[in-house]
Design a protein around this motif. Structure first.
Motif, mmCIF file in Angstrom:
data_model
loop_
_atom_site.group_PDB
_atom_site.id
_atom_site.type_symbol
_atom_site.label_atom_id
_atom_site.label_comp_id
_atom_site.label_asym_id
_atom_site.label_seq_id
_atom_site.Cartn_x
_atom_site.Cartn_y
_atom_site.Cartn_z
ATOM 1 N N VAL A 94 -10.544 -4.882 0.174
ATOM 2 C CA VAL A 94 -9.938 -5.479 0.962
ATOM 3 C C VAL A 94 -9.532 -6.840 -0.229
ATOM 4 O O VAL A 94 -10.235 -7.970 0.239
ATOM 5 C CB VAL A 94 -10.157 -6.592 2.402
ATOM 6 C CG1 VAL A 94 -9.317 -6.870 2.989
ATOM 7 C CG2 VAL A 94 -11.234 -4.845 2.894
ATOM 8 N N LEU A 97 -9.926 -10.705 0.610
ATOM 9 C CA LEU A 97 -11.398 -11.538 0.757
ATOM 10 C C LEU A 97 -11.577 -11.030 -0.507
ATOM 11 O O LEU A 97 -11.396 -10.578 -1.618
ATOM 12 C CB LEU A 97 -12.033 -10.182 1.150
ATOM 13 C CG LEU A 97 -11.602 -10.139 3.131
ATOM 14 C CD1 LEU A 97 -12.314 -9.340 3.740
ATOM 15 C CD2 LEU A 97 -11.281 -11.051 4.135
ATOM 16 N N GLU A 101 -17.728 -11.597 0.444
ATOM 17 C CA GLU A 101 -17.285 -11.241 1.649
ATOM 18 C C GLU A 101 -17.130 -9.599 1.845
ATOM 19 O O GLU A 101 -17.460 -8.774 2.808
ATOM 20 C CB GLU A 101 -15.798 -11.630 3.043
ATOM 21 C CG GLU A 101 -16.076 -13.058 2.650
ATOM 22 C CD GLU A 101 -14.695 -13.989 2.956
ATOM 23 O OE1 GLU A 101 -14.714 -15.014 3.754
ATOM 24 O OE2 GLU A 101 -13.778 -13.461 1.923
ATOM 25 N N ILE A 104 -20.257 -8.088 1.719
ATOM 26 C CA ILE A 104 -21.094 -7.513 3.238
ATOM 27 C C ILE A 104 -20.209 -7.406 4.125
ATOM 28 O O ILE A 104 -20.974 -7.330 5.439
ATOM 29 C CB ILE A 104 -21.620 -8.775 3.634
ATOM 30 C CG1 ILE A 104 -20.126 -9.975 3.722
ATOM 31 C CG2 ILE A 104 -22.141 -10.198 1.823
ATOM 32 C CD1 ILE A 104 -20.947 -10.864 4.084
ATOM 33 N N LEU A 105 -19.234 -7.035 4.215
ATOM 34 C CA LEU A 105 -17.962 -6.774 4.831
ATOM 35 C C LEU A 105 -19.403 -5.012 6.056
ATOM 36 O O LEU A 105 -19.371 -4.253 5.509
ATOM 37 C CB LEU A 105 -16.940 -6.381 4.521
ATOM 38 C CG LEU A 105 -15.821 -5.390 5.445
ATOM 39 C CD1 LEU A 105 -15.804 -5.571 6.303
ATOM 40 C CD2 LEU A 105 -14.993 -5.093 5.255
ATOM 41 N N VAL A 113 -21.661 -15.923 9.818
ATOM 42 C CA VAL A 113 -21.483 -15.203 8.686
ATOM 43 C C VAL A 113 -22.517 -15.666 7.050
ATOM 44 O O VAL A 113 -22.062 -17.147 7.592
ATOM 45 C CB VAL A 113 -19.854 -14.504 7.899
ATOM 46 C CG1 VAL A 113 -20.363 -14.317 6.360
ATOM 47 C CG2 VAL A 113 -19.042 -14.475 8.205
#
Lengths: 503, 311
Positions: A94, A97, A101, A104-105, A113
C-alpha cells in the motif's frame, strides 16, 4: 508458527481454465535450503502452479504435501500460516502506508497499533539478513528494489520459510539484481527454501540449485543447474532451437530523422519528468534507451508522440518541428508508435482486430471513400496482415483485448510498420512477451532498421538493448546520462549509469 | 455595516455557524470513512432524509429526542447495509447505486411522513446544554459551549476520527483497503468486511446528521428538509482531502458563510437577497476549485473489489 518446511511436494497437479489446460499432471519437489527455479514461457503454467501453492486457486486434481503430510491450502492466509510466503511480480504494497505499517498489516489484532514493538521485531529480521530499509519511510518514496525488499521482509515477518518469487528481477537494475541474488543465497544458506519463477535464463543459472522446466502446462525437465546450460534450458523451454536475433554489424546510418533538443516535460505529479533531454536518431539505426522505468521513459515516448506537452525545448521530426503538433499531424509526418501500455493505449481492446488494424487510416482511401468504410478492401488488407505477421486469432472479428500480449503486440506492429513510418518509437515492446514472440519482434525491428527507419527502443532489458541497438542512451531522473555506441557498453557500466553513477 | 456588527452579532453569527456546521460535519466524517475504504456513497442525502424522519417520528411518539437519535442511527445503519449489499457484494456501479439510494430515501421518507404524520407537527427537540464554567468564558463560551448534544458530538468526532484512522488497527486496515485492496486481501485483511463496516458507520453518521435537522434544529419535519446538505457533505470530503481536520475547516467555511448570509437578511442590510443566499455555495465551489486534487484520494475509490483479477 507451525513446524519448519523441510520438504514440499506437489503431486499430479492439474488445473483447467475454460478452454485451457493450464497445468497437466505437474510434479515438483523442494527441500529446505534449496533454490528451485521454475522456468517456462508465458502461458506455460508457472504462475498458475504457484497460485495453487499459495492458495489462490484450487487444483482440479493432485495434492500438496508438506513434510510428508498432505495439506489443503484454501487461501493465502492459510498458506502464510503454513510458512509459505509469496513475493508477487506486481508488488502487493500500500503506497500510502509506511514500510512498517505495510509489514504488520493484517497482523495487528490489538485495538491500538503497537508500532514500537512491531518496529523492533521487523528490525530483528532486517538485521538478520542484512537488509537496509528505513522502516518509517512511505512505500511510495521507495525505489522498486527497496519495495521488493519490503515484500520479502513482509513474508519473513509472517514466519515464511518457503518463499515464492515471481519474476523478481524483471524490474531491477543489474546491481539491484545482484544484491537480490546475494540476499536469496544468504536466505537459503540459513535454511529457507526458495522457489523462483522466471523466464530469464541467466538469472536462473545464477541463483538456482535445480530447475524444473514447464512447457504447455507440463513438466518437460527437472535438472540440476550445475548439469545444464542456458542453451539447453532455452531449447527445453521453447521446444526448438533458438536463433537469437543480432543486428548485423553493417551500419550505414542516414540523415537525422528525429531530434530532441533540450526537451523538458512535466510528469503526472507535476515535477520535471524530462529535464533537458537531447537525442538524435538517424535513419537506419536503432537507438536504445536504457534505464529503470519511472525515470522519464513514459514521458519521453509521449512527448515524441505528441501526447504530452513539452514545457521547454524542441522536437524535430523528418525536418519539421513537431513540438506543438497534434498527434494526428505527427502521425502524418511519419511517426510510428508502439506504446508502453499496449492494450489500452496501443489498441482499443473491445474493437475487433480489423478495426484496430486500420485505426490510424480508417478515414482515408483506400479504406474509406466519401466517409464510407470500404469493407472489402479493409478485410483483405486485414487478413493479409494477420497472415503476414502471424497473429494467432480465431477470426478478424475477435476483440483485440482477448488476444495474448504477444499477439496484441503483433497487431500494433503490423499497423505501425505497414504505414511506412520514417521513425518508430517502441516502448517496452517485449515486456511480458514470451521468447518466441520476442524473437519475432526483434527481427521486425531489425527489418525496419534495414529499411531505413529510425527506431527509438525503450527497454529495461539490457540483453535486448545490447543485441539489437546501434547506440544506447541511459536515462536517469529525466536526464540522458550518456549516449554511446553499443560496442563501448557493458552490463556493469550501464548498470552504474542507470543508478545515476558517473565514473 | 459599521456599528451594526457589534460583538453580540458576531457571537450570534459564529454560534449559529457552529450549529449549522453540525449536519455537514457528521455526514462528511461518515462519508470520509466510507471513501477511505474505497467506496463512495452518493446516497448520503437519502440516508439523511430517512434519519431526519426516523428521528422526528421516534421523538414524536416516544417523547424523547434521545430515542429519536437512536432511531436515526438504526435507520442509518440499515441504509448503509443496503448500500453495502448493492455496491460491495453485488459490485454495482457505485455512482448509480448511490443515486438509487438517494431517491429511495427521498421517496420513502416522504411517503412515510404522508402516511403516518400528514400535517405540520412540531416536536420537543434537543435542548441546549450549557457546559458549566466553560460556557462562562467571554466570547468563546456562548459560541462553543452553549449548544445541543449533537453539536458537541460532531465536534468531538473530529479528533476521534483522526485517532481511529491513524492509531488503531482498524484504521490501518481501512486505509489499506481504500488504497490497495488486493494487497490487504493477500495479507488476510477482510476487504468486504471492512467496507461493510465503513459503509454502516458512515451511514449511521449520515442518519444522525439528518436527525439533527429535525430534532436538533427545526423541531419539525418537512419534505426535502435536507435541501442538498448530503451532497455538499460529499463535496466537503473532497475539499477536506479525506482528513477530519480538513473536513472541519470546510464545514465551518460553508456554515459560517451560511450564517452570515442569514444574518444579513435578518438585520435587513441592503444587500441583494438572492446573492446572499448563494454565497455559501459560491464559497464552496471556489474553495473546491482551488483545492481539488485527485492525488489525495484513496487510490481504490469507486472500484469494486474482485479477488483474483490478476491473470
Amino acid at each position: 508458527m507451525v513446524e519448519k518446511i523441510q520438504h514440499l511436494e506437489m503431486h499430479g497437479i492439474t488445473k483447467r481454465f475454460p478452454g485451457v489446460l493450464s497445468n497437466n499432471n505437474v510434479n515438483i519437489h523442494l527441500d529446505a535450503g534449496e533454490v528451485l527455479a521454475i522456468l517456462g514461457e508465458n502461458g506455460a503454467g508457472k504462475t498458475t502452479l504457484m497460485n495453487i501453492l499459495y492458495g489462490l486457486y484450487q487444483p482440479d486434481a493432485g495434492n500438496i504435501s508438506l513434510n510428508g503430510k498432505k495439506v489443503k491450502i484454501n487461501s493465502p492466509s492459510e498458506a502464510i500460516q503454513l510458512g509459505i510466503g509469496m513475493v508477487h511480480q506486481h508488488f502487493m504494497l500500500v503506497p500510502t502506508l509506511t514500510v512498517c505499517e505495510n509489514v504488520i498489516l493484517g497482523l495487528s489484532k490489538t485495538f491500538l497499533v503497537d508500532l514500537k514493538t512491531a518496529k523492533k521485531q521487523v528490525q530483528e529480521i532486517t538485521d538478520k539478513y542484512g537488509l537496509a530499509i528505513n522502516l518509517d519511510a512511505y512505500v511510495w518514496q521507495l525505489s522498486v528494489g527497496e519495495q521488493q525488499r519490503v515484500e520479502i521482509v513482509k513474508a519473513l515477518y509472517r514466519g515464511a520459510n518457503l518463499l515464492i518469487l515471481d519474476e523478481p528481477t524483471a524490474v531491477l537494475t543489474p546491481q539491484e539484481s545482484n544484491e537480490l541474488i546475494l540476499l536469496l543465497k544468504n536466505m537459503s544458506n540459513q535454511g529457507n527454501s526458495i522457489i523462483l519463477i522466471s523466464h530469464k535464463l541467466n538469472e536462473v543459472m545464477a541463483i538456482s540449485d535445480r530447475v524444473t522446466v514447464l512447457r504447455d502446462g507440463e513438466v518437460c525437465a527437472d535438472v540440476n543447474t550445475l548439469e545444464t546450460s542456458q542453451e539447453a534450458l532455452a531449447r527445453l523451454m521453447v521446444g526448438r532451437d533458438m536463433a537469437p536475433c543480432r543486428r548485423d554489424s553493417e551500419f550505414f546510418p542516414g540523415k537525422p530523422i528525429l531530434e530532441l533538443q533540450d526537451v523538458f516535460a512535466k510528469g503526472d505529479m507535476g515535477t520535471d519528468a524530462l529535464a533537458g533531454v537531447s537525442l538524435t536518431i538517424r535513419e537506419g539505426e536503432i537507438l536504445g534507451i536504457a534505464g529503470v522505468s519511472g525515470n522519464g521513459q513514459k514521458e519521453l515516448a509521449e512527448v515524441i508522440g505528441g501526447l504530452r506537452k513539452v514545457s521547454k525545448g524542441k522536437i524535430v521530426l523528418n525536418g519539421k518541428e513537431s513540438t506543438k503538433m497534434a498527434p494526428a499531424r505527427i502521425i502524418e509526418q511519419g511517426l510510428g508508435y508502439i506504446p508502453e501500455d499496449r492494450l489500452h493505449v496501443g489498441t482499443i481492446p473491445s474493437f475487433s482486430i480489423w478495426e484496430n488494424l486500420i485505426l490510424k487510416d480508417h478515414h482515408q482511401p483506400p479504406f474509406a471513400k466519401r466517409s464510407l468504410l470500404q469493407n472489402r478492401v479493409i478485410m483483405s488488407h486485414s487478413s493479409s496482415l494477420v497472415e503476414k505477421y502471424g497473429i494467432k486469432t480465431p477470426s478478424l472479428e475477435t476483440p483485440t483485448g482477448r488476444l495474448s500480449g504477444g499477439n496484441i503486440q503483433r497487431v500494433i506492429l503490423a499497423r505501425e510498420i505497414t504505414r511506412n513510418p520514417v521513425a518508430l518509437v517502441a516502448a517496452y515492446p517485449t515486456r511480458g512477451v514470451d521468447i518466441g514472440a520476442t524473437e519475432y519482434l526483434h527481427s521486425k525491428l531489425l527489418e525496419a532498421r534495414r529499411n531505413g527507419i529510425g527506431v527509438l527502443l525503450i527497454s529495461e532489458d539490457l540483453e535486448e538493448l545490447t543485441s539489437i541497438c546501434d547506440r544506447i542512451a541511459v536515462l536517469y531522473e529525466g536526464k540522458i546520462m550518456k549516449v554511446m555506441p553499443v560496442e563501448e557498453t557493458d552490463e556493469r557500466l550501464l548498470g552504474l549509469l542507470m543508478a545515476g553513477i558517473v565514473e | 455595516m459599521e456599528g451594526v456588527m457589534n460583538s453580540a452579532i458576531i457571537i450570534s453569527i459564529l454560534a449559529t455557524g457552529i450549529r449549522l456546521a453540525t449536519p455537514y460535519l457528521l455526514a462528511a466524517l461518515g462519508e470520509m470513512f466510507t471513501q477511505r475504504s474505497g467506496v463512495y456513497n452518493l446516497g448520503v442525502e437519502g440516508i439523511m432524509m430517512m434519519g431526519a424522519f426516523a428521528g422526528f417520528f421516534a421523538t414524536l411518539h416516544l417523547g424523547s429526542p434521545l430515542l429519536g437519535i437512536i432511531a436515526s442511527l438504526i435507520i442509518g445503519a440499515l441504509m448503509g447495509l443496503l448500500m453495502a449489499l448493492v455496491s460491495v457484494t453485488f459490485k454495482a456501479e457505485q455512482g448509480i447505486s448511490g443515486i438509487g439510494l438517494y431517491m429511495f430515501g427521498w421517496g420513502l421518507s416522504g411517503l412515510l411522513y404522508r402516511l403516518y404524520v400528514g400535517g405540520i407537527t412540531s416536536i420537543d427537540g434537543l435542548k441546549e446544554v450549557k457546559i458549566p464554567l466553560l460556557s462562562n468564558i467571554p466570547f468563546l463560551g456562548p459560541i462553543f459551549f452553549n449548544q445541543n448534544i449533537l453539536v458537541y458530538t460532531a465536534l468531538a468526532l473530529v479528533p476521534l476520527s483522526g485517532f481511529i484512522l491513524y492509531k488503531t488497527s482498524w484504521g490501518l486496515n481501512v486505509r489499506a483497503v481504500g488504497n490497495k485492496p488486493e494487497a490487504a486481501d493477500t495479507l488476510g485483511v477482510n476487504v468486504v468486511r471492512i467496507r461493510y463496516e465503513c459503509l454502516i458507520v458512515g451511514s449511521m453518521l449520515a442518519g444522525l446528521a439528518g436527525a439533527f435537522l429535525t430534532i436538533g434544529q427545526a423541531n419539525m419535519y418537512a419534505d426535502n428538509i435536507t435541501a442538498g446538505r448530503g451532497f455538499i457533505a460529499i463535496a466537503l470530503v473532497y475539499f477536506g482531502r479525506w482528513s477530519p481536520w480538513g473536513i472541519l475547516l470546510g464545514s465551518l467555511l460553508f456554515s459560517m458563510a451560511d450564517s452570515f448570509q442569514s444574518m444579513v437578511q435578518v438585520l435587513g442590510i441592503n444587500f441583494p437577497y438572492e446573492l446572499a443566499v448563494i454565497l455559501p455555495y459560491v464559497v464552496t465551489i471556489v474553495a473546491l476549485a482551488i483545492s481539488f486534487g485527485r492525488v489525495w484520494a484513496p487510490a481504490a475509490l469507486g472500484k469494486p473489489f474482485q479477488r483474483g483479477t490478476r491473470g
